[in-house]
Write a protein that holds these residues in place. Structure first.
Motif, PDB file in Angstrom:
ATOM      1  N   GLY A  14       2.050  17.249  -6.707  1.00 64.01           N
ATOM      2  CA  GLY A  14       1.131  17.004  -5.611  1.00 64.01           C
ATOM      3  C   GLY A  14      -0.319  17.225  -5.999  1.00 64.01           C
ATOM      4  O   GLY A  14      -1.210  16.469  -5.592  1.00 64.01           O
TER       5      GLY A  14
ATOM      6  N   ARG B 253      -1.614  14.323  -8.011  1.00 61.80           N
ATOM      7  CA  ARG B 253      -1.813  13.104  -7.223  1.00 61.80           C
ATOM      8  C   ARG B 253      -2.970  13.215  -6.228  1.00 61.80           C
ATOM      9  O   ARG B 253      -3.274  12.249  -5.534  1.00 61.80           O
ATOM     10  N   SER B 254      -3.637  14.372  -6.184  1.00 62.96           N
ATOM     11  CA  SER B 254      -4.644  14.610  -5.153  1.00 62.96           C
ATOM     12  C   SER B 254      -6.077  14.338  -5.594  1.00 62.96           C
ATOM     13  O   SER B 254      -7.006  14.520  -4.808  1.00 62.96           O
TER      14      SER B 254
ATOM     15  N   VAL C 254     -11.220  22.335  -0.869  1.00 64.50           N
ATOM     16  CA  VAL C 254      -9.884  21.857  -0.509  1.00 64.50           C
ATOM     17  C   VAL C 254      -9.396  22.607   0.722  1.00 64.50           C
ATOM     18  O   VAL C 254      -9.459  23.836   0.770  1.00 64.50           O
TER      19      VAL C 254
ATOM     20  N   VAL D 102     -10.862  17.323  -0.280  1.00 66.84           N
ATOM     21  CA  VAL D 102      -9.419  17.056  -0.378  1.00 66.84           C
ATOM     22  C   VAL D 102      -8.720  17.869   0.706  1.00 66.84           C
ATOM     23  O   VAL D 102      -9.062  19.031   0.934  1.00 66.84           O
TER      24      VAL D 102
ATOM     25  N   ILE E 159      -4.780  18.920   2.010  1.00 71.37           N
ATOM     26  CA  ILE E 159      -3.353  18.919   1.689  1.00 71.37           C
ATOM     27  C   ILE E 159      -2.584  19.387   2.910  1.00 71.37           C
ATOM     28  O   ILE E 159      -2.774  20.508   3.393  1.00 71.37           O
TER      29      ILE E 159
ATOM     30  N   THR F 137      -9.698  12.488  -0.181  1.00 75.56           N
ATOM     31  CA  THR F 137      -8.282  12.236  -0.416  1.00 75.56           C
ATOM     32  C   THR F 137      -7.473  13.159   0.476  1.00 75.56           C
ATOM     33  O   THR F 137      -7.718  14.371   0.503  1.00 75.56           O
TER      34      THR F 137
ATOM     35  N   ASN G 103      -3.715  14.365   1.140  1.00 75.74           N
ATOM     36  CA  ASN G 103      -2.367  14.411   0.586  1.00 75.74           C
ATOM     37  C   ASN G 103      -1.405  14.804   1.704  1.00 75.74           C
ATOM     38  O   ASN G 103      -1.374  15.951   2.143  1.00 75.74           O
TER      39      ASN G 103
ATOM     40  N   PHE H  56       1.722  15.760   2.247  1.00 73.68           N
ATOM     41  CA  PHE H  56       2.782  16.277   1.380  1.00 73.68           C
ATOM     42  C   PHE H  56       4.021  16.701   2.151  1.00 73.68           C
ATOM     43  O   PHE H  56       5.142  16.570   1.670  1.00 73.68           O
TER      44      PHE H  56
ATOM     45  N   LYS I 144      -2.451   9.685   0.852  1.00 78.97           N
ATOM     46  CA  LYS I 144      -1.359   9.651  -0.111  1.00 78.97           C
ATOM     47  C   LYS I 144      -0.135  10.363   0.448  1.00 78.97           C
ATOM     48  O   LYS I 144      -0.222  11.509   0.890  1.00 78.97           O
TER      49      LYS I 144
END
Length: 346
Positions: free
Chosen positions: A154, A157-158, A166, A233, A235, A256, A258, A260, A284
């Motif tokens: 992960g 891919r971030s 983040v 970012v 997540i 971005t 993510n 997840f 993503k």
């Protein structure tokens, strides 16, 4: 042997089943430690998983132990070797594997059943994702190789850059692992709903932690902390559709996000298309791991630099498994190391 089988939603049963014997290319391990996982909790609560298992099934997918039987044709492993096995292996032949997109392989071999005294490891996993545990590394820590491998996948891919800010949404084991891995190079802001877990997140390197029960507008606070821009970012590590939407709202232009955490089957979210387009957001979905990250995860745990032991709340016997999942549901524990062989000593 004694093993846990999942029959349906919150229907987990301990049963006596036949001891496994290895076919050619396979090995059998005595499970020394099997750690619980947020995915296990979701599967237990939902009564299934979209990809990894069909009910009724042996249950659990994080485990480490010692080889007790070796099938014909296995030459690299011996009885007595301490090993950790990933719960899957890609086929290495399909379109996706040829492009090294192993987590997308449609022919992945899955293996469940770590909540048992013994576990048979399929030949494909023996070949690709069975690893020797370094001397001195406790089995409960080695057992966490699989989820950490997913986190490392992960992170890769971030598109995270040094000095990025983040935001991690979710203070479960996966969210806390993201914090631990990222804290050395980035500023991590952790959001969750449990003060003890947030305290652990601080020990793992989060620069700020926030309890969402006390804050009604998470994206607004994120923007206040980032000069009005939003996070570089984000997540998402909860698997809740509404939190997916919150994650998208927390990102700056060009961020971005993510996504997840795996949501229940057939759920949907709403996305503002204008913001998605004009703010050039990258969304993503990231799933599972690859053999590369399985090896990297075990090496990171064995290195001892990150105190992953903070994630293991306690050790319990296999007979306590149902109560452990109730405790996880009530957020009383983070991860629990189940010690199946303890049943034999009672």
């Amino acid at each position: 042997m004694l093993a846990a089988l999942l029959y349906g939603r919150e229907d987990l049963r301990l049963e006596k089943v036949v001891d496994p014997t290895p076919e050619p290319g396979e090995v059998v391990i005595a499970v020394g430690a099997a750690t619980t996982c947020g995915t296990d909790l979701k599967v237990w609560r939902r009564g299934g998983h979209a990809k990894m298992l069909t009910l009724p099934t042996l249950f659990g997918h994080e485990g480490a132990g010692e080889i007790v039987a070796v099938g014909a044709g296995v030459t690299d492993w011996r009885v007595g070797d301490r090993v950790v096995a990933n719960n899957s292996a890609p086929c290495m032949k399909c379109f996706f594997c040829q492009r090294r997109e192993y987590s997308l392989c449609p022919n992945i071999i899955w293996n469940n059943g770590t909540f048992a005294e013994y576990l048979k490891i399929p030949g494909a996993i023996v070949q690709q994702n069975l690893l020797r545990i370094p001397d001195g590394l406790p089995l409960p820590l080695a057992s966490m190789t699989e989820p950490l491998a997913c986190v490392l996948h992960g992170v890769a891919r971030s598109q995270i850059k040094p000095q990025d800010r983040v935001v991690v949404l979710g203070d479960g084991a996966i969210g806390l692992m993201f914090v631990a891995v990222l804290a050395d190079t980035t500023e991590v802001l952790l959001w969750g709903g449990n003060d003890h877990r947030l305290e652990v997140g601080g020990k793992l390197g989060a620069v700020r932690t926030f309890n969402y029960h006390q804050i009604s507008d998470i994206p607004a606070v994120v923007k206040e902390l980032t000069q009005g821009r939003g996070a570089d970012v984000v997540i998402e590590a909860t698997g809740v559709p509404g939190v997916w939407e919150t994650a998208i709202a927390c990102g700056r232009a060009g961020a971005t996000v993510n996504l997840f955490g795996g949501c229940p089957r057939d759920t949907t979210i709403t996305v503002n298309t204008e913001r998605l387009h004009y703010s050039e957001l990258t969304l993503k979905g990231v799933f599972h791991n690859t053999p590369e990250y399985v090896r990297a995860a075990l090496a990171l745990i064995a290195g001892g630099r990150i105190p992953f032991e903070l994630l293991i709340s306690e050790e319990r016997s296999l007979g306590d498994l149902e109560q452990v999942f109730c405790d996880m549901k009530e957020r009383k524990v983070i991860k629990v190391a189940i010690v199946p062989q303890a049943e034999q000593r009672k």
